[in-house]
Design a protein around this motif. Structure first.
Motif, mmCIF file in Angstrom:
data_model
loop_
_atom_site.group_PDB
_atom_site.id
_atom_site.type_symbol
_atom_site.label_atom_id
_atom_site.label_comp_id
_atom_site.label_asym_id
_atom_site.label_seq_id
_atom_site.Cartn_x
_atom_site.Cartn_y
_atom_site.Cartn_z
ATOM 1 N N GLY A 313 7.201 -53.312 -52.100
ATOM 2 C CA GLY A 313 7.367 -52.884 -53.481
ATOM 3 C C GLY A 313 6.963 -53.933 -54.486
ATOM 4 O O GLY A 313 7.376 -53.888 -55.640
ATOM 5 N N SER A 314 6.129 -54.881 -54.087
ATOM 6 C CA SER A 314 5.669 -55.939 -54.994
ATOM 7 C C SER A 314 4.287 -55.601 -55.546
ATOM 8 O O SER A 314 3.711 -54.544 -55.229
ATOM 9 N N ALA A 315 3.789 -56.494 -56.379
ATOM 10 C CA ALA A 315 2.483 -56.241 -57.026
ATOM 11 C C ALA A 315 1.396 -56.050 -55.985
ATOM 12 O O ALA A 315 1.310 -56.795 -54.998
ATOM 13 N N ARG A 316 0.562 -55.062 -56.204
ATOM 14 C CA ARG A 316 -0.505 -54.758 -55.258
ATOM 15 C C ARG A 316 -1.544 -55.879 -55.226
ATOM 16 O O ARG A 316 -1.814 -56.554 -56.232
ATOM 17 N N VAL A 317 -2.172 -56.054 -54.082
ATOM 18 C CA VAL A 317 -3.251 -57.024 -53.927
ATOM 19 C C VAL A 317 -4.586 -56.401 -54.315
ATOM 20 O O VAL A 317 -5.406 -57.019 -54.988
ATOM 21 N N LEU A 318 -4.812 -55.177 -53.912
ATOM 22 C CA LEU A 318 -5.978 -54.446 -54.391
ATOM 23 C C LEU A 318 -5.840 -54.180 -55.886
ATOM 24 O O LEU A 318 -4.721 -53.976 -56.394
ATOM 25 N N ASP A 319 -6.950 -54.176 -56.601
ATOM 26 C CA ASP A 319 -6.922 -53.788 -58.013
ATOM 27 C C ASP A 319 -7.007 -52.266 -58.063
ATOM 28 O O ASP A 319 -8.076 -51.675 -58.270
ATOM 29 N N VAL A 320 -5.864 -51.639 -57.841
ATOM 30 C CA VAL A 320 -5.842 -50.176 -57.678
ATOM 31 C C VAL A 320 -6.230 -49.472 -58.971
ATOM 32 O O VAL A 320 -6.827 -48.383 -58.930
ATOM 33 N N ASP A 321 -5.896 -50.054 -60.125
ATOM 34 C CA ASP A 321 -6.277 -49.416 -61.382
ATOM 35 C C ASP A 321 -7.793 -49.431 -61.553
ATOM 36 O O ASP A 321 -8.398 -48.427 -61.966
ATOM 37 N N PHE A 322 -8.410 -50.574 -61.242
ATOM 38 C CA PHE A 322 -9.873 -50.665 -61.323
ATOM 39 C C PHE A 322 -10.516 -49.679 -60.352
ATOM 40 O O PHE A 322 -11.465 -48.966 -60.710
ATOM 41 N N GLU A 325 -10.196 -46.083 -61.635
ATOM 42 C CA GLU A 325 -10.988 -45.759 -62.824
ATOM 43 C C GLU A 325 -12.482 -45.939 -62.609
ATOM 44 O O GLU A 325 -13.289 -45.144 -63.077
ATOM 45 N N HIS A 326 -12.852 -46.985 -61.857
ATOM 46 C CA HIS A 326 -14.261 -47.359 -61.769
ATOM 47 C C HIS A 326 -14.884 -47.202 -60.390
ATOM 48 O O HIS A 326 -16.109 -47.246 -60.278
ATOM 49 N N GLY A 327 -14.075 -47.050 -59.364
ATOM 50 C CA GLY A 327 -14.607 -47.074 -58.011
ATOM 51 C C GLY A 327 -14.918 -45.704 -57.444
ATOM 52 O O GLY A 327 -14.333 -44.690 -57.839
ATOM 53 N N LEU A 393 -16.644 -56.491 -51.457
ATOM 54 C CA LEU A 393 -15.570 -57.484 -51.444
ATOM 55 C C LEU A 393 -15.116 -57.805 -52.864
ATOM 56 O O LEU A 393 -13.905 -57.897 -53.144
ATOM 57 N N LEU A 394 -16.058 -57.951 -53.780
ATOM 58 C CA LEU A 394 -15.711 -58.244 -55.173
ATOM 59 C C LEU A 394 -15.017 -57.064 -55.838
ATOM 60 O O LEU A 394 -14.047 -57.233 -56.605
ATOM 61 N N LEU A 395 -15.481 -55.856 -55.559
ATOM 62 C CA LEU A 395 -14.892 -54.678 -56.195
ATOM 63 C C LEU A 395 -13.448 -54.458 -55.774
ATOM 64 O O LEU A 395 -12.648 -53.884 -56.539
ATOM 65 N N MET A 396 -13.086 -54.873 -54.594
ATOM 66 C CA MET A 396 -11.718 -54.645 -54.118
ATOM 67 C C MET A 396 -10.687 -55.229 -55.078
ATOM 68 O O MET A 396 -9.581 -54.687 -55.211
ATOM 69 N N ARG A 397 -11.035 -56.309 -55.757
ATOM 70 C CA ARG A 397 -10.103 -56.919 -56.701
ATOM 71 C C ARG A 397 -10.660 -56.931 -58.128
ATOM 72 O O ARG A 397 -10.279 -57.746 -58.961
ATOM 73 N N THR A 628 -23.170 -41.696 -59.199
ATOM 74 C CA THR A 628 -21.779 -41.248 -59.352
ATOM 75 C C THR A 628 -21.174 -41.668 -60.683
ATOM 76 O O THR A 628 -20.063 -41.246 -61.012
ATOM 77 N N LYS A 629 -21.899 -42.517 -61.434
ATOM 78 C CA LYS A 629 -21.397 -43.121 -62.668
ATOM 79 C C LYS A 629 -20.161 -43.989 -62.412
ATOM 80 O O LYS A 629 -19.336 -44.218 -63.306
ATOM 81 N N LYS A 630 -20.064 -44.456 -61.182
ATOM 82 C CA LYS A 630 -18.996 -45.348 -60.766
ATOM 83 C C LYS A 630 -19.595 -46.548 -60.037
ATOM 84 O O LYS A 630 -20.769 -46.541 -59.654
ATOM 85 N N ALA A 631 -18.772 -47.552 -59.811
ATOM 86 C CA ALA A 631 -19.150 -48.656 -58.928
ATOM 87 C C ALA A 631 -18.873 -48.196 -57.503
ATOM 88 O O ALA A 631 -17.749 -47.829 -57.171
ATOM 89 N N ASN A 632 -19.903 -48.196 -56.683
ATOM 90 C CA ASN A 632 -19.823 -47.568 -55.364
ATOM 91 C C ASN A 632 -19.474 -48.570 -54.261
ATOM 92 O O ASN A 632 -20.130 -49.601 -54.118
ATOM 93 N N PHE A 633 -18.440 -48.228 -53.488
ATOM 94 C CA PHE A 633 -18.178 -48.927 -52.233
ATOM 95 C C PHE A 633 -19.087 -48.283 -51.190
ATOM 96 O O PHE A 633 -18.948 -47.098 -50.878
ATOM 97 N N LEU A 634 -20.034 -49.051 -50.675
ATOM 98 C CA LEU A 634 -21.009 -48.519 -49.733
ATOM 99 C C LEU A 634 -20.714 -49.066 -48.335
ATOM 100 O O LEU A 634 -20.623 -50.281 -48.138
#
Length: 768
Positions: A313-322, A325-327, A393-397, A628-634
């Motif tokens: 229940g602590s702060a997430r490591v992944l930037d889940v909001d990014f 919204e963007h992924g 790797l960069l997009l994950m955070r 996709t108009k998003k940043a793509n995890f490929l």
């Protein structure tokens, strides 16, 4: 000079001094004096290097700061300047004394060491010599030859040094003539970037600017030898390390620039007896081609840490909001990561799980991370996937599109990125063809042109009849040297625009011209007065460049003038391009660029200001011009970037080609590689000591190398020395371009066609 004259007494011993420091100053001084220049002359010249009122370095493409250091140049940049402003001349008398066939026995270094070309020359087959020709006669005959050829059979190549103005004119010339055959240096180095990044983030170039290095709190380096290929970047790393920023490097060879550095501009560091600043907090000797595996290991641990945080229940490591919204495509990427096997990750990368988890945890704590990379990522069969994995790797955070973070491809030649920006591309969809049609009243060809690999195929099969080179040493830089060279001499027309003699010039076709041009450092005066040019650096900033030195010869013409005269002789009245007006005043070319490319608005008002101006890149503000108009995890197709290459590490080894400290691309300044401790030779193969022991080889034993490929072609180089070096087992290293005969033309990135020069399967054969 024959090769035997430079390999009699070479030495290889560990180099333990830092990069920069006194060794750098000594090397620059030696090269200055060797070119017949005084130290005072060089001091005056380099004082203007990379300054707003001076000239852009003719070597690498690293950024030019708005507030430069007192000495805003590096060792290799100073060598490049000395090489260009040399007092030596390859003049009429030189060519009258030397047959072309004899010159082909000279080394690359000896050819360019003859100095600046001074006179337009035409090859005389009967004499086997270059003889002087009048400029107007050369242009007329080139135009006549091109008029008699199918435009599809003609190639217009551009090296990475030509300015934006010249490059724009060159692209227009090719298209008015009737093709998009515009290969360039990018095809050989960062095409994997140009293909990979648009799919991931919608930009063909990186998102990092110089001030991001001041704000980052972690950096990655993948496959980039900063100390040799872009030494001015050492200042940004140096300053970051003094702030305590971790710099994690993945590279098969221990490169001194990313290990230790002494800033030559710091009296305290220069006078200190210590080893200089430690540049990498961690340095991993990754196996060639193990980059996706290493990045997967770090990313896998980030997922593990995020799982733990979520459970607690602590702060997430992944930037889940990014990501929300963007992924796009994260679920598929996450599933692939979770399925990746740690045993495979360790085996392919050559790095222990504990180390990758430790660095992954460090990454998870960082807030602003820069991912730097070079050709160690791009020159593989799956080089494009390498680039896209670093983006993942960069997009994950959320490390793209915010200050202090981003993707940073480190380019080679000083304007190779800018040439693409202004239309040097074989891909018609990347050029503003409709605007060209509207502005200049011609119908641009819409058919895809040839890239470097395709141009080589055309030379080999005879479908390419003519090759016009705006700089460069194409035949020496490309794969299959042993096949390309004899095929080149079957061309109908070869036109080489150059400042110095190189091996490509010694492969004459039926009709061959050698056209000498002004160098960037030289004064360029046209009808309206002194002219300036512009180029784009690795961070997508546009800068001006002002020539300061008197031309090497009164017979030299500027590159824009040469291009314009070829165009007038070849495509007269086929467009409304005002060739003469543009040559009279280069600001009119920049006005044309400004109306063609939105990024270049108010070009003439902005390009000479300190720091230049930055191109408008939507990805920098988190706008993604992707489908996709998003940043793509490929998702990669696998962990191994060379899955179809059999390298068993026993009898078949993995060769990666490298450049020396005394070299920039195909230009060889000397036979020493100070930062690797190699002196007096380039004919050396660096091996792991265990591989040498298994093959019963000792230092200085003589070997041949043969490409391991079942295609019916014997690819072999002979009489190299082996020497123990800190390189992963199963891998060997040696110098480009001498080892290009071992690189098959078909051995390239499957998507971008970048030659896979960092992973060539070879067999070692002991000489009798």
């Amino acid at each position: 000079m024959k090769r035997s004259e430079i390999t009699d007494h070479p030495t290889v011993k560990p180099y333990t001094s830092p990069s920069g420091g006194w060794g750098s100053l000594k090397s620059v001084t030696e090269k200055t004096l060797a070119e017949g220049l005084s130290v005072e002359t060089m001091q005056k010249m380099v004082a203007k290097q990379n300054k707003a009122d001076g000239y852009m370095c003719v070597s690498c493409a690293w950024a030019k700061p708005a507030e430069p250091h007192l000495a805003e140049f590096c060792e290799n940049g100073a060598k490049a300047t000395a090489w260009e402003i040399t007092r030596k001349r390859a003049d009429r008398d030189f060519f009258a004394r030397n047959k072309v066939a004899d010159l082909r026995d000279w080394t690359d270094h000896e050819l360019e060491k003859q100095g600046r070309l001074t006179t337009p020359m035409r090859y005389d087959k009967g004499l086997d010599q270059y003889v002087p020709v009048k400029w107007e006669d050369a242009f007329r005959e080139i135009g006549m030859e091109l008029a008699g050829l199918d435009p599809k059979s003609v190639v217009f190549y551009a090296s990475g040094r030509a300015a934006l103005e010249t490059s724009h004119m060159w692209g227009l010339l090719a298209r008015i003539y009737g093709n998009n055959n515009l290969p360039d240096s990018s095809n050989m180095c960062h095409e994997s970037t140009s293909v990979g990044l648009p799919k991931s983030i919608g930009s063909p170039v990186g998102t990092v600017q110089l001030d991001d290095f001041d704000a980052c709190d972690m950096m990655f380096f993948f496959g980039q030898n900063t100390g040799t290929n872009s030494p001015r970047l050492l200042h940004q790393i140096h300053d970051a390390r003094l702030r305590g920023v971790p710099v994690v490097t993945f590279n098969p060879l221990p490169e001194r620039g990313l290990m230790r550095f002494k800033d030559p501009q710091s009296p305290r560091e220069m006078l200190s007896p210590d080893e200089g600043v430690k540049m990498s907090s961690d340095y991993f000797a990754i196996r060639p081609g193990g980059d996706i595996a290493a990045m997967a290991g770090m990313a896998k641990h980030v997922l593990h840490l995020d799982d733990a945080a979520k459970a607690a229940g602590s702060a997430r490591v992944l930037d889940v909001d990014f990501i929300a919204e963007h992924g796009h495509g994260f679920a598929e990427f996450e599933a692939w990561l979770r399925a990746a096997d740690w045993a495979d990750i360790e085996r392919i990368s050559g790095i222990a799980r504990a180390d990758l988890e430790r660095v992954g945890a460090q990454y998870a704590r960082a807030e602003a991370v820069i991912g730097n990379y070079g050709m160690g990522l791009t020159q593989h069969r799956h080089g494009t996937q390498n680039v896209q994995m670093l983006v993942n790797l960069l997009l994950m955070r959320g490390n793209i599109g915010r200050r202090g973070a981003g993707i940073s491809p480190i380019r080679g030649h000083s304007n190779v990125q800018g040439q693409r920006t202004v239309g040097i591309t074989e891909k018609p969809e990347l050029a503003p063809l409709d605007k060209f049609k509207e502005f200049y009243r011609f119908e641009p060809p819409r058919e895809k042109g040839m890239n470097t690999v395709e141009a080589c195929r055309g030379i080999l099969d005879g479908t390419v009849k003519a090759f016009l080179a705006l700089g460069g040493n194409f035949s020496r830089a490309v794969p299959e040297t042993a096949l390309i060279e004899p095929a080149w001499m079957k061309l109908r027309l070869s036109v080489q625009i150059a400042t110095k003699l190189n091996r490509n010039h010694l492969l004459p076709g039926d009709v061959t011209f050698l056209l000498p041009c002004l160098g960037r450092i030289e004064e360029d005066t046209q009808r309206s007065g002194p002219q300036h040019v512009s180029m784009e650096d690795s961070t997508a900033c546009i800068h001006g460049s002002i020539g300061w030195r008197k031309p090497a010869s009164p017979e030299l013409l500027s590159e824009p003038k040469i291009v314009a005269e070829i165009a007038k002789a070849t495509v007269p009245d086929r467009s409304t391009v005002p060739w003469d007006e543009w040559v009279d005043d280069y600001s009119r070319i920049r006005d044309a660029l400004a109306r063609t490319y939105e990024d270049f608005h108010d070009f003439n008002e902005r390009f000479l200001v300190p720091g230049g101006f930055h191109r408008d890149l939507p990805a920098c503000r988190r706008e993604w011009n992707t489908e996709t108009k998003k940043a793509n995890f490929l998702v990669p197709t696998g962990l191994d970037v060379n899955p179809d290459i059999e390298v068993d590490g026993k009898t078949i080894l993995n060769l990666l080609t490298v450049r020396s400290n005394d070299q920039f691309n195909t230009t060889v300044y000397g036979y020493d590689d100070r930062l690797r401790g190699i002196k007096g030779t380039r004919m050396v193969i660096l091996m792991n000591k265990d591989d040498m022991a298994r093959m019963h080889l000792a230092n200085d034993d003589r070997i041949d190398l043969r490409t391991h490929a079942d295609d019916g072609i014997e690819r072999r180089v002979e009489d190299y020395r082996v020497h123990e070096f800190a390189i992963p087992k199963g891998a060997v290293a040696g110098y480009y371009p001498e080892l290009n005969p071992l690189l098959p033309l078909w051995h390239h990135d499957e998507k971008a066609h970048t030659p896979a020069a960092k992973s060539i399967p070879v067999e070692i054969i002991r000489r009798a």
